[in-house]
Design an enzyme around this catalytic site. Sequence first.
Site, PDB file in Angstrom:
ATOM      1  CE  LYS A  28      41.797   7.661-104.270  1.00 13.31           C
ATOM      2  NZ  LYS A  28      41.859   9.119-104.153  1.00 13.31           N
ATOM      3  NE  ARG A  33      33.407   4.266-105.933  1.00 19.12           N
ATOM      4  CZ  ARG A  33      34.164   5.367-105.841  1.00 19.12           C
ATOM      5  NH1 ARG A  33      35.410   5.293-105.419  1.00 19.12           N
ATOM      6  NH2 ARG A  33      33.681   6.552-106.176  1.00 19.12           N
ATOM      7  CG  ASP A  55      44.333   7.456 -99.428  1.00 15.14           C
ATOM      8  OD1 ASP A  55      45.023   7.975 -98.531  1.00 15.14           O
ATOM      9  OD2 ASP A  55      43.779   8.116-100.333  1.00 15.14           O
ATOM     10  CG  ASN A  97      44.438  14.637 -96.737  1.00 16.48           C
ATOM     11  OD1 ASN A  97      43.226  14.833 -96.799  1.00 16.48           O
ATOM     12  ND2 ASN A  97      45.313  15.457 -97.290  1.00 16.48           N
ATOM     13  CB  SER A 173      31.663  12.986-107.141  1.00 16.05           C
ATOM     14  OG  SER A 173      32.869  12.257-106.978  1.00 16.05           O
ATOM     15  CD  GLN A 174      36.153  11.574-102.181  1.00 14.09           C
ATOM     16  OE1 GLN A 174      36.149  11.971-101.014  1.00 14.09           O
ATOM     17  NE2 GLN A 174      37.274  11.409-102.863  1.00 14.09           N
ATOM     18  CD  GLU A 327      44.678  14.078-101.930  1.00 17.05           C
ATOM     19  OE1 GLU A 327      43.956  14.898-102.551  1.00 17.05           O
ATOM     20  OE2 GLU A 327      44.718  12.875-102.230  1.00 17.05           O
ATOM     21  CG  HIS A 376      48.902  11.351-103.575  1.00 17.05           C
ATOM     22  ND1 HIS A 376      48.144  10.365-104.138  1.00 17.05           N
ATOM     23  CD2 HIS A 376      47.997  12.331-103.282  1.00 17.05           C
ATOM     24  CE1 HIS A 376      46.888  10.707-104.177  1.00 17.05           C
ATOM     25  NE2 HIS A 376      46.768  11.898-103.644  1.00 17.05           N
ATOM     26  CE  LYS A 402      45.417  11.168 -99.622  1.00 16.51           C
ATOM     27  NZ  LYS A 402      44.332  10.822-100.518  1.00 16.51           N
TER      28      LYS A 402
END
Length: 422
Positions: A28, A33, A55, A97, A173-174, A327, A376, A402
């Site tokens: 994912k 990315r 996602d 989400n 970190s996102q 989540e 999930h 997800k």
Amino acid sequence: MLSPLPPALTIVPPNRPLVGRVSPPGSKSITNRALLLAALADGTSRLTGALKSKDTTLMAAALRQMGVTVDEPDATSFTVTSIGRLQQPSGPLFLGNAGTATRFLTAAVATVDGAVIVDGDEEMRLRPIGPLVTALRSLGIDAICPTGCPPVTIHGNGSFGSGRVEIDAGLSSQYVSALLMAAPLGHGAITVALTGKDIGARGYVDLTLAAMRAFGAEVEQLDAGTWLVQPTGYSATDFRIEPDASAATYLWGIEALTGGRIDLGVAADAFTQPDAAAQAVIAQFPNMPAIIDGSQMQDAVPTLAVLAASNNRPVRFVGIANLRVKETDRIRAVANELNRILPGLGTEEGDDLVVAADPNLAARSRPARIETYHDHRIAMSFALAGLKLSGITILDPACTGKTYPEYWDMLAGLGVELQPTT
Ligand SMILES: O=C(O)C1=C[C@@H](OP(=O)(O)O)[C@@H](O)[C@H](O)C1
Ligand SMILES: C=C(OP(=O)(O)O)C(=O)O
């Protein structure tokens, strides 16, 4: 094929080692990315080994709303064609989400000439994004989020600015990955610098750097918390996505709990994603360590916690404070659901999770209807408990869509009986 999925599934313990070959779906993290970077590159990029799930579908749909052509030639590929810029969408971007899609796009849409609203579902509207918005504002970008969570309104002017941007990534970190990926679209070089010392799982930033470089970016790590990004833009490329290491943790969990053997088609040390580190811990089951630091393999913690319930000694999970803003609050959710199986099995101590292991759990556990909180990972990890314990029912099994839509088919394919219930 279990379609459509019922409101609940009861898992019948197989009472034998599960053996077989299962390829985890594409990553994912890397798929989202690659979709974004391909959309920021001029030309056509072919992404293979990709994840097709909620996602990534939301990310692809948002990119299409901004003028990018995203084709799906087969079940694991995307072909992305772009003019190298995102165009103003006619309405808000809805990202459910999906943390990666929401955070990455919040920064990337600052390169759009015009206003963009980034929004998500009820749960996403509780997940903090304030530090990222503050960082964008410091670059001169007009961005507002009145609640500190989505929706975010960004009025871009077609560039990502230049200079130095500081970010507190203690919650996610996102935020760092989002700034780094947008930075090559600046009008000058951009330095991204961490303010706090915490950054969640650093391995995700490494994934970001690797993907950026694959799409032609020039990014240099100056020290542990500073990166310098040149204003090169991106080049279209063909990109192979590795399997999902977080999904692999369930397969390693199945092996450990049932004494089975699953051929994933990829060795644990071949993954570049941080959750692959969980394999070495799972391999120690039922003698997992008394203290597990989950900070560098956060999404694997629910898997490890369910295994810990049948470990030979109790396990304290530390370094997991930001599981409270995933989540759902995963520290609370895992403790609650373990306690349904046996009262006292899971305890929250501050931001630690303590699992009171019981190697004889199968003899003492209660039938339990597991609440999954639209998460999930709660559904997938507690399904593992059902391989050993009688009467485990997973509510809302469809929430695995997800990141792992074929999860239940995978279990059925290994010979696990799943009884639809209401
Ligand atoms: O960058 C990424 O791909 C991710 C980073 C992690 O989130 P945080 O950085 O919010 O901890 C992880 O939990 C998420 O599933 C994916
Ligand atoms: C935390 C997760 O996802 P995200 O932050 O991308 O929504 C996850 O997949 O466990």
